[in-house]
Design a protein around this motif. Sequence first.
Motif, PDB file in Angstrom:
ATOM      1  N   ALA A 174       6.766  -4.248  -5.590  1.00 38.78           N
ATOM      2  CA  ALA A 174       6.261  -2.884  -5.372  1.00 38.78           C
ATOM      3  C   ALA A 174       7.371  -1.976  -4.841  1.00 38.78           C
ATOM      4  CB  ALA A 174       5.072  -2.904  -4.411  1.00 38.78           C
ATOM      5  N   VAL A 175       8.162  -2.487  -3.920  1.00 37.59           N
ATOM      6  CA  VAL A 175       9.260  -1.678  -3.370  1.00 37.59           C
ATOM      7  C   VAL A 175      10.374  -1.506  -4.403  1.00 37.59           C
ATOM      8  CG1 VAL A 175      11.004  -1.523  -1.551  1.00 37.59           C
ATOM      9  CG2 VAL A 175       8.691  -2.289  -0.994  1.00 37.59           C
ATOM     10  N   TRP A 176      10.644  -2.526  -5.176  1.00 34.67           N
ATOM     11  CA  TRP A 176      11.653  -2.424  -6.232  1.00 34.67           C
ATOM     12  C   TRP A 176      11.295  -1.307  -7.214  1.00 34.67           C
ATOM     13  CZ3 TRP A 176      11.044  -3.624 -11.529  1.00 34.67           C
ATOM     14  CH2 TRP A 176      12.218  -3.562 -12.268  1.00 34.67           C
ATOM     15  N   LYS A 177      10.004  -1.165  -7.511  1.00 34.67           N
ATOM     16  CA  LYS A 177       9.572  -0.097  -8.425  1.00 34.67           C
ATOM     17  C   LYS A 177       9.853   1.288  -7.838  1.00 34.67           C
ATOM     18  CE  LYS A 177       6.210  -0.344 -11.128  1.00 34.67           C
ATOM     19  NZ  LYS A 177       4.959  -0.352 -11.849  1.00 34.67           N
TER      20      LYS A 177
ATOM     21  N   ARG B   6       0.838  -1.218   0.000  1.00 33.22           N
ATOM     22  CA  ARG B   6       0.000   0.000   0.000  1.00 33.22           C
ATOM     23  C   ARG B   6       0.868   1.262   0.000  1.00 33.22           C
ATOM     24  NH1 ARG B   6      -5.143  -0.632   0.062  1.00 33.22           N
ATOM     25  NH2 ARG B   6      -6.078  -2.590   0.698  1.00 33.22           N
ATOM     26  N   GLN B   7       1.964   1.238   0.738  1.00 32.27           N
ATOM     27  CA  GLN B   7       2.849   2.408   0.796  1.00 32.27           C
ATOM     28  C   GLN B   7       3.645   2.560  -0.497  1.00 32.27           C
ATOM     29  OE1 GLN B   7       3.106   4.791   3.281  1.00 32.27           O
ATOM     30  NE2 GLN B   7       4.366   5.836   1.767  1.00 32.27           N
ATOM     31  N   ALA B   8       4.225   1.467  -0.975  1.00 35.04           N
ATOM     32  CA  ALA B   8       5.095   1.536  -2.145  1.00 35.04           C
ATOM     33  C   ALA B   8       4.319   1.787  -3.428  1.00 35.04           C
ATOM     34  CB  ALA B   8       5.911   0.250  -2.269  1.00 35.04           C
ATOM     35  N   ALA B   9       3.100   1.301  -3.496  1.00 38.74           N
ATOM     36  CA  ALA B   9       2.336   1.405  -4.735  1.00 38.74           C
ATOM     37  C   ALA B   9       1.630   2.743  -4.899  1.00 38.74           C
ATOM     38  CB  ALA B   9       1.316   0.265  -4.804  1.00 38.74           C
ATOM     39  N   VAL B  10       1.799   3.670  -3.957  1.00 35.33           N
ATOM     40  CA  VAL B  10       1.108   4.960  -4.013  1.00 35.33           C
ATOM     41  C   VAL B  10       1.351   5.661  -5.347  1.00 35.33           C
ATOM     42  CG1 VAL B  10       1.101   7.306  -3.039  1.00 35.33           C
ATOM     43  CG2 VAL B  10       0.960   5.328  -1.539  1.00 35.33           C
ATOM     44  N   ALA B  11       2.598   5.683  -5.792  1.00 34.73           N
ATOM     45  CA  ALA B  11       2.945   6.417  -7.010  1.00 34.73           C
ATOM     46  C   ALA B  11       2.952   5.542  -8.257  1.00 34.73           C
ATOM     47  CB  ALA B  11       4.315   7.070  -6.826  1.00 34.73           C
TER      48      ALA B  11
ATOM     49  N   GLN C 125       8.853   4.056   0.878  1.00 37.77           N
ATOM     50  CA  GLN C 125       8.463   5.459   0.711  1.00 37.77           C
ATOM     51  C   GLN C 125       8.972   5.969  -0.630  1.00 37.77           C
ATOM     52  OE1 GLN C 125       6.854   7.470   2.973  1.00 37.77           O
ATOM     53  NE2 GLN C 125       6.769   6.038   4.667  1.00 37.77           N
ATOM     54  N   PRO C 126       8.098   6.501  -1.466  1.00 38.19           N
ATOM     55  CA  PRO C 126       8.590   7.117  -2.712  1.00 38.19           C
ATOM     56  C   PRO C 126       9.532   8.276  -2.386  1.00 38.19           C
ATOM     57  CG  PRO C 126       6.198   6.829  -2.774  1.00 38.19           C
ATOM     58  CD  PRO C 126       6.652   6.517  -1.378  1.00 38.19           C
ATOM     59  N   ALA C 127      10.577   8.424  -3.161  1.00 38.35           N
ATOM     60  CA  ALA C 127      11.565   9.481  -2.928  1.00 38.35           C
ATOM     61  C   ALA C 127      10.932  10.863  -3.127  1.00 38.35           C
ATOM     62  CB  ALA C 127      12.735   9.317  -3.883  1.00 38.35           C
ATOM     63  N   VAL C 128      11.267  11.757  -2.214  1.00 36.63           N
ATOM     64  CA  VAL C 128      10.803  13.129  -2.308  1.00 36.63           C
ATOM     65  C   VAL C 128      11.896  13.939  -3.010  1.00 36.63           C
ATOM     66  CG1 VAL C 128      10.077  15.155  -0.997  1.00 36.63           C
ATOM     67  CG2 VAL C 128       9.479  12.865  -0.189  1.00 36.63           C
ATOM     68  N   VAL C 129      11.516  14.595  -4.062  1.00 34.26           N
ATOM     69  CA  VAL C 129      12.498  15.353  -4.835  1.00 34.26           C
ATOM     70  C   VAL C 129      12.395  16.819  -4.544  1.00 34.26           C
ATOM     71  CG1 VAL C 129      13.380  15.814  -7.136  1.00 34.26           C
ATOM     72  CG2 VAL C 129      12.301  13.640  -6.644  1.00 34.26           C
TER      73      VAL C 129
ATOM     74  N   ARG D 121      -0.928   0.530  -9.318  1.00 34.56           N
ATOM     75  CA  ARG D 121      -1.182   0.409  -7.881  1.00 34.56           C
ATOM     76  C   ARG D 121      -2.426  -0.398  -7.566  1.00 34.56           C
ATOM     77  NH1 ARG D 121      -1.695   5.680  -8.946  1.00 34.56           N
ATOM     78  NH2 ARG D 121      -3.764   6.590  -8.877  1.00 34.56           N
ATOM     79  N   ARG D 122      -3.499  -0.212  -8.337  1.00 36.77           N
ATOM     80  CA  ARG D 122      -4.726  -0.975  -8.061  1.00 36.77           C
ATOM     81  C   ARG D 122      -4.495  -2.459  -8.256  1.00 36.77           C
ATOM     82  NH1 ARG D 122      -9.276   2.958 -10.661  1.00 36.77           N
ATOM     83  NH2 ARG D 122      -9.382   4.359  -8.865  1.00 36.77           N
ATOM     84  N   LEU D 123      -3.802  -2.813  -9.311  1.00 34.54           N
ATOM     85  CA  LEU D 123      -3.509  -4.231  -9.568  1.00 34.54           C
ATOM     86  C   LEU D 123      -2.640  -4.799  -8.450  1.00 34.54           C
ATOM     87  CD1 LEU D 123      -3.565  -6.754 -11.354  1.00 34.54           C
ATOM     88  CD2 LEU D 123      -1.579  -5.816 -12.555  1.00 34.54           C
ATOM     89  N   LEU D 124      -1.600  -4.067  -8.064  1.00 34.30           N
ATOM     90  CA  LEU D 124      -0.723  -4.527  -6.987  1.00 34.30           C
ATOM     91  C   LEU D 124      -1.488  -4.693  -5.680  1.00 34.30           C
ATOM     92  CD1 LEU D 124       2.479  -2.381  -7.636  1.00 34.30           C
ATOM     93  CD2 LEU D 124       2.245  -4.856  -7.907  1.00 34.30           C
ATOM     94  N   ARG D 125      -2.319  -3.732  -5.342  1.00 37.83           N
ATOM     95  CA  ARG D 125      -3.081  -3.803  -4.091  1.00 37.83           C
ATOM     96  C   ARG D 125      -4.074  -4.965  -4.109  1.00 37.83           C
ATOM     97  NH1 ARG D 125      -4.283   2.572  -2.715  1.00 37.83           N
ATOM     98  NH2 ARG D 125      -2.174   3.052  -2.012  1.00 37.83           N
ATOM     99  N   ARG D 126      -4.737  -5.151  -5.229  1.00 36.54           N
ATOM    100  CA  ARG D 126      -5.705  -6.255  -5.327  1.00 36.54           C
ATOM    101  C   ARG D 126      -5.014  -7.610  -5.267  1.00 36.54           C
ATOM    102  NH1 ARG D 126      -9.519  -3.486  -9.826  1.00 36.54           N
ATOM    103  NH2 ARG D 126     -10.720  -2.209  -8.374  1.00 36.54           N
TER     104      ARG D 126
END
Length: 180
Positions: free
Chosen positions: A124-127, A41-46, A176-180, A50-55
């Motif tokens: 998901a985290v690798w992405k 849920r955290q990694a797939a935010v961006a 956590q997606p990287a903050v730029v 994401r919907r496919l991963l969460r499901r």
Amino acid sequence: MLGLAHPHHLTADTAPVWLVLHIVLLFVFPVIAVGPISVVRQAAVASADRRLLRRAATSSAVVYAVCYGTLDVLAGIGAGSLVDQGVGAGEQDRAVLVLQKAAEPFGAIGGVALLCLVCIAGYAVWKVAGQSALPGSLLVVVGAWGLMHHHIYWPTGTLTMLCFAAGVAMLGFHSQPAVV
């Protein structure tokens, strides 16, 4: 650390501990899926998918929880109850073997579902984090595989559960997606 208390064999002497432990584990094992689900849920935010991963993660978690719970009810609580009440003599008793045989496919399906869940979490985290997701992914896969093959029996099962926990923690750190 419940693995430290898990008897290696079901006998008349170990049946009370076996029974109580599996009643407790009935509530603990489904919680194992919460970490990888949270990571997805955290990694797939961006992520565009994401919907496919969460499901996929949620479906895997549900299959794992239902099937591993069924394994626990049959081979843990059911078999433990038979021996504790003197109906079965131990793990080689015919009635106990029937319950354990009925539980086997549920354990296998639940274990594969947990493996799928942690692979989805690793992906998901690798992405999000690239190669830094690999150590956590490896640890969590080792943990899920170990649960499938060694349950939580000391020492191997307990150590693989520690790998699982460390892997989920590492994936969570990198989710956590990287903050730029």
